[in-house]
Every structure is written in C-alpha cells, then in structure tokens.
Design an enzyme around this catalytic site. Structure first.
Site, PDB file in Angstrom:
ATOM      1  N   LYS A   1       1.806   5.892  -3.124  1.00  0.00           N
ATOM      2  CA  LYS A   1       1.398   5.328  -4.417  1.00  0.00           C
ATOM      3  C   LYS A   1       1.433   6.393  -5.519  1.00  0.00           C
ATOM      4  CE  LYS A   1      -1.284   1.751  -2.070  1.00  0.00           C
ATOM      5  NZ  LYS A   1      -0.298   0.688  -2.157  1.00  0.00           N
TER       6      LYS A   1
ATOM      7  N   THR B   1       0.717  -2.036   4.722  1.00  0.00           N
ATOM      8  CA  THR B   1       0.705  -1.251   5.969  1.00  0.00           C
ATOM      9  C   THR B   1      -0.426  -1.656   6.917  1.00  0.00           C
ATOM     10  OG1 THR B   1       1.769   0.550   4.785  1.00  0.00           O
ATOM     11  CG2 THR B   1       0.771   1.099   6.912  1.00  0.00           C
TER      12      THR B   1
ATOM     13  N   ARG C   1       3.955 -10.252   1.165  1.00  0.00           N
ATOM     14  CA  ARG C   1       2.873  -9.274   1.258  1.00  0.00           C
ATOM     15  C   ARG C   1       1.814  -9.421   0.156  1.00  0.00           C
ATOM     16  NH1 ARG C   1       5.277  -3.420  -0.256  1.00  0.00           N
ATOM     17  NH2 ARG C   1       3.077  -2.993  -0.580  1.00  0.00           N
TER      18      ARG C   1
ATOM     19  N   SER D   1       7.112  -1.076   2.310  1.00  0.00           N
ATOM     20  CA  SER D   1       6.136  -0.808   3.382  1.00  0.00           C
ATOM     21  C   SER D   1       5.930  -2.019   4.281  1.00  0.00           C
ATOM     22  CB  SER D   1       4.788  -0.404   2.781  1.00  0.00           C
ATOM     23  OG  SER D   1       4.897   0.822   2.133  1.00  0.00           O
TER      24      SER D   1
ATOM     25  N   HIS E   1       5.075   7.118  -6.488  1.00  0.00           N
ATOM     26  CA  HIS E   1       5.506   6.127  -7.488  1.00  0.00           C
ATOM     27  C   HIS E   1       5.024   6.530  -8.885  1.00  0.00           C
ATOM     28  CE1 HIS E   1       7.145   2.997  -4.941  1.00  0.00           C
ATOM     29  NE2 HIS E   1       6.061   2.913  -4.220  1.00  0.00           N
TER      30      HIS E   1
ATOM     31  N   ASP F   1      -3.540  -4.498   2.189  1.00  0.00           N
ATOM     32  CA  ASP F   1      -2.253  -4.005   1.691  1.00  0.00           C
ATOM     33  C   ASP F   1      -1.228  -4.031   2.842  1.00  0.00           C
ATOM     34  OD1 ASP F   1      -0.663  -3.036  -0.384  1.00  0.00           O
ATOM     35  OD2 ASP F   1      -1.109  -0.940   0.048  1.00  0.00           O
TER      36      ASP F   1
ATOM     37  N   HIS G   1       8.682   4.859   5.091  1.00  0.00           N
ATOM     38  CA  HIS G   1       9.944   5.001   4.353  1.00  0.00           C
ATOM     39  C   HIS G   1       9.910   6.278   3.526  1.00  0.00           C
ATOM     40  CE1 HIS G   1       7.693   3.958   0.775  1.00  0.00           C
ATOM     41  NE2 HIS G   1       7.191   2.924   1.430  1.00  0.00           N
TER      42      HIS G   1
HETATM   43 ZN   LIG Z   1       5.735   2.283  -2.265  1.00  0.00          ZN
END
Ligand SMILES: [Zn+2]
Length: 469
Positions: free
Chosen positions: A335, A151, A162, A97, A338, A149, A377
């Site tokens: 999230k 993004t 990041r 991201s 994942h 975060d 993505h």
């Molecule tokens: Zn991710």
C-alpha cells in the site's frame, strides 16, 4: 458465486479428498516422509519482490545486510500467473493481491479481483485454512490491512469481487468500485467477505476492518455483534491484546482500526517521494527524507505483537495442542509502494522480518513447524543510480527529465545516498509489476521450496505438510 462451498459445505467431502493425498505431485510426495508439519506459519509480504527486499536490506543494514528469513535453507523464485476472466485462459501478466492470494491459498490460477473462486466459471475452491480446519488444526489470520482485504480474505471467503468486503458493498462501494450482487445470500451466494469471516470459525483474527464488521448483515444482525455473541473475545488496543490470555478454545478477535492500520514508520513531516525539478544545470532532486516512527501509529499493537499473541494463543496447549495454521500479512509494503512512501514501505518490511523472527523462535522448540515467507506480487519502486549514469554524458541533448515520475532520496546509516524511483503511474498510484516473487522456507516440507516453482505450488506444499501422520 455459484457456491458448492457454502458455509461448511466442503466438510461434507471425505477428508482425504480435502487433503488431496491422491493428487500430490511426485516432487512433493517424495519429500513427504518425515515432512509432516504440526504447525504452519505463512508470512505474506504484500508487494514484495527482490527489488523491494533489496531496498529494505540496504537501508536497514547496509549493502551486506540481510533480513531474518534470508538465512532460511530453502529458497525459490515463484512464477506469478493470472488469467483473464473473459475466457479463463488468456494470460494476464500483472496480477493483484486477490488472484495471487487465491493461488497461494487455494492452488488456482484465477483472474484479478477474485477471492477463492475460479476465473470465468466462478466456482469456489477450498482454501488451505479450510483444509487445516477440517484436519483438526486451529487457525489464525493476522494482517495490517482490514481482515476483509484481499490477502486475508482469500483464506476465509469466496467471492467473485474483492471489493465486497462488507454487506453494504454488495451492489458496489461508496468509492465507485464494483460489487457482486449475485453473491448475496438471497441470490444463493455466501454474502459479503465480512459475513463469511463471521461464519468461518477462525480461532484468531487480528487486524483492521471495523468499518466492514460494523455493518448489518443480510440476516439483520451487525456482523461484529454476531461474532462476539458467537464466542469471540474482542480487543481493540495493544494493551487489551497483551491482557488476553487463552482460555480453552475461546476465539480472539482484535480490531485495531477502521481499515488498513497506520504504518510503523513514516517520512519526516509525512514526506513521500516528490517530482524532480529541471534547471539549466540538470535535474534538481528533492531533499533526502528521514525515516522515523509514525506519529499516527497510536496505541495499536505492532505486527510483532500481533504475531506473538497469535502464536501463543494457537499453541497454548503446548504438547497437547492439535497444531495450527496461521497466516500473517504485512500489507502496507504494497500500500505504501502504491503511495510512493519509501519510509512506510521499509518500516513494514522490517516489521515482516521481525515478525518472522518470532516464528523462528517458536520453531526452535516446536521443530515440527513449517515457516514460509513469500509475497503475492511485485511492485513498482526501483533503486536507481544517483546521480544518473547518463545525464552528464548527454550535454548536447535537451535536459532529460530524470528520473521520470517521482523520486525519494534516503541516507542510510551505512552511508551513501539511495534514490528510489516511482515511475509507473506517479500522477496517481504506482502500479504492481509482473515479476516472479521470492519464497523462503524452513521446517518440515520446506525442501520442496527450491529452484523455479509456481506460486500455486505453495498451496500443494502446505497441503502435503498438513497431511495427517
Ligand atoms: Zn497493491
């Protein structure tokens, strides 16, 4: 970070350079007449690709269903490009991201983990939010993740890594993730993402991330205290957010959780995808999961409520408003993909669709509003046959493990059974994928969203739309 763009540094550049009028691409230039946008609302569904949209549409509305932004006239597929940090040029085919967000926010192709900085050379690149600010627009960032975060950060900060979300992370996080000691202010950098956000003067900030903003910055002050002293009104619940009324140019900071906010939906008893068991007769699938409101959501505002308040606050002067740039992220589509949680993912996709409806309603009266809905993505979950098309035809072979990884069965209201497979890294966390991402747009400047474009073109499209009349 070698910071040529320290706090306020880019404002020393002439405005026309920031707006980049001289280098607008011909394809964009010809769209410019009558395509200036007073307001830009950018939605990012993290981890969204055609497959994730298909899963959500089918579950929510059946095979003929559509999401709010499916009706937009202008649509494109965008190439996602990433490079190695070793040489800054070797292609990397699956992004994160940070690299993809930096492509959208700053128009660059960079390496994974970078926030608004170039691969290898570590140079800061102005973001569309900074450019909008310099052009006199108000600005806002809304996310269901921490506002530090990747993004949200790519619009407001510049770091090489990041994970440098709070001042305490600069030497590496407590979870063992790498830090960025060279980006401390003592070393000439801009400090942690939280400290940079505190200085970024964004008018509306809504999301999670209290744990990062509660840390003491390099200047010895708690970041959050610095922000409230500097003029932010802090709200911490849906009720407080609803009660906030814009007052002049007072800034709004809504923090509704320590880090990522809970999802709006969950599987019953918190169920996620599970492994298929094998028997002599073939695969034994887990029982279907029932999606329901997440009991852990609490008294937080929904993404729709945050989007409504952000737009109302940024546009509160009506006709006298100078216009705004707002980014809204539905972060947990990624999230929960994942985590192999289909109900969480679908609920957050619905939240994205419903939040876009809020912007569409605003744009009905404020027609000079460009709305872009996109993703950073692709992701792993796949809709697969149930039962297998092939297992039954291979009786002489050993019983195959089908599907590999984990699977969740869902029973949509429209009937039938959907099987969602998680097979890229199901023993730990599912992986991103390198597919192209979808783009939907309406409003001034949206006509440039067509065919096959590059993800980084979104920056140019927004920049062209922002240019002064
Ligand atoms: Zn991710």
């Amino acid at each position: 970070m070698k910071s040529h763009l320290k706090m306020g540094g880019c404002w020393s550049l002439p405005l026309f350079l920031l707006l980049g009028l001289a280098n607008a691409t011909p394809a964009l230039a010809l769209e410019e007449q009558g395509n200036r946008a007073k307001n830009i609302i950018l939605f990012i569904g993290d981890g969204v690709d055609a497959h994730q949209l298909t899963i959500a549409r089918a579950y929510l509305y059946g095979q003929d269903g559509s999401l709010s932004f499916d009706q937009f006239d202008h649509q494109a597929s965008a190439r996602v490009r990433t490079v190695s940090d070793d040489d800054g040029t070797t292609p990397v085919y699956v992004p994160d991201s940070a690299s993809t967000g930096s492509a959208i926010a700053s128009g660059i192709v960079t390496s994974r983990g970078r926030i608004g900085t170039t691969a290898k050379t570590d140079r800061d690149v102005p973001t569309i939010l900074e450019i909008a600010q310099a052009a006199g627009r108000r600005t806002g960032v809304v996310s269901t993740a921490s506002i530090t975060d990747a993004t949200p950060a790519v619009f407001m900060a510049h770091t090489s890594v990041r994970f440098c979300q709070g001042p305490r992370d600069m030497d590496g996080t407590s979870a063992g993730l790498p830090g960025c000691p060279k980006d401390t202010r003592a070393e000439g950098g801009s400090g942690s993402i939280a400290e940079q956000i505190a200085r970024a003067q964004v008018d509306v900030l809504l999301g999670g991330g209290t744990r990062y903003l509660s840390q003491r910055g390099e200047d010895g002050e708690i970041v959050l205290e610095q922000m409230t002293k500097g003029g932010y009104q802090l709200v911490k619940s849906a009720k407080e957010l609803a009660a906030f009324t814009p007052n002049g140019r007072q800034r709004l900071l809504g923090l509704f959780g320590n880090s990522t906010l809970p999802t709006e939906w969950a599987g019953e008893r918190g169920r996620f995808a599970e492994e298929v068991k094998l028997s002599e007769e073939g695969p034994i699938y887990p029982e279907p999961i029932t999606c329901q409101p997440n009991p852990l959501f609490g008294k937080r505002p929904t993404l729709v409520e945050m989007t409504k308040k952000a737009i109302a606050t940024l546009a509160h002067d009506g006709d006298r408003s100078e216009g705004f740039f707002l980014m809204v992220e539905s972060a947990s589509i990624d999230k929960q993909a994942h985590a192999m949680n289909p109900c969480g993912q679908i609920g957050e996709t619905l939240a994205l669709s419903d939040s876009v409806k809020v912007a569409m309603k605003f744009a009905q009266s404020e027609k000079d509003t460009l709305i872009i809905v996109t993703s950073d993505h692709g992701h792993a979950p796949q809709l697969i046959p149930y039962p297998s098309l092939f297992v039954a035809f291979a009786p002489d072979n050993p019983i195959p493990m089908y599907p590999p990884g984990r699977v969740a069965l869902l029973e949509p209201a429209a009937g039938g059974v959907m099987a969602i497979s998680y097979g890229t890294n199901a023993k730990y966390l599912e992986e991103h994928t390198g597919t192209a991402i979808p783009v939907f747009a309406q409003g001034p400047g949206a006509a440039a969203v067509k065919g096959l474009i590059n993800q980084s073109d979104l920056f140019s499209i927004m920049k062209a739309a922002l240019a002064d009349q």
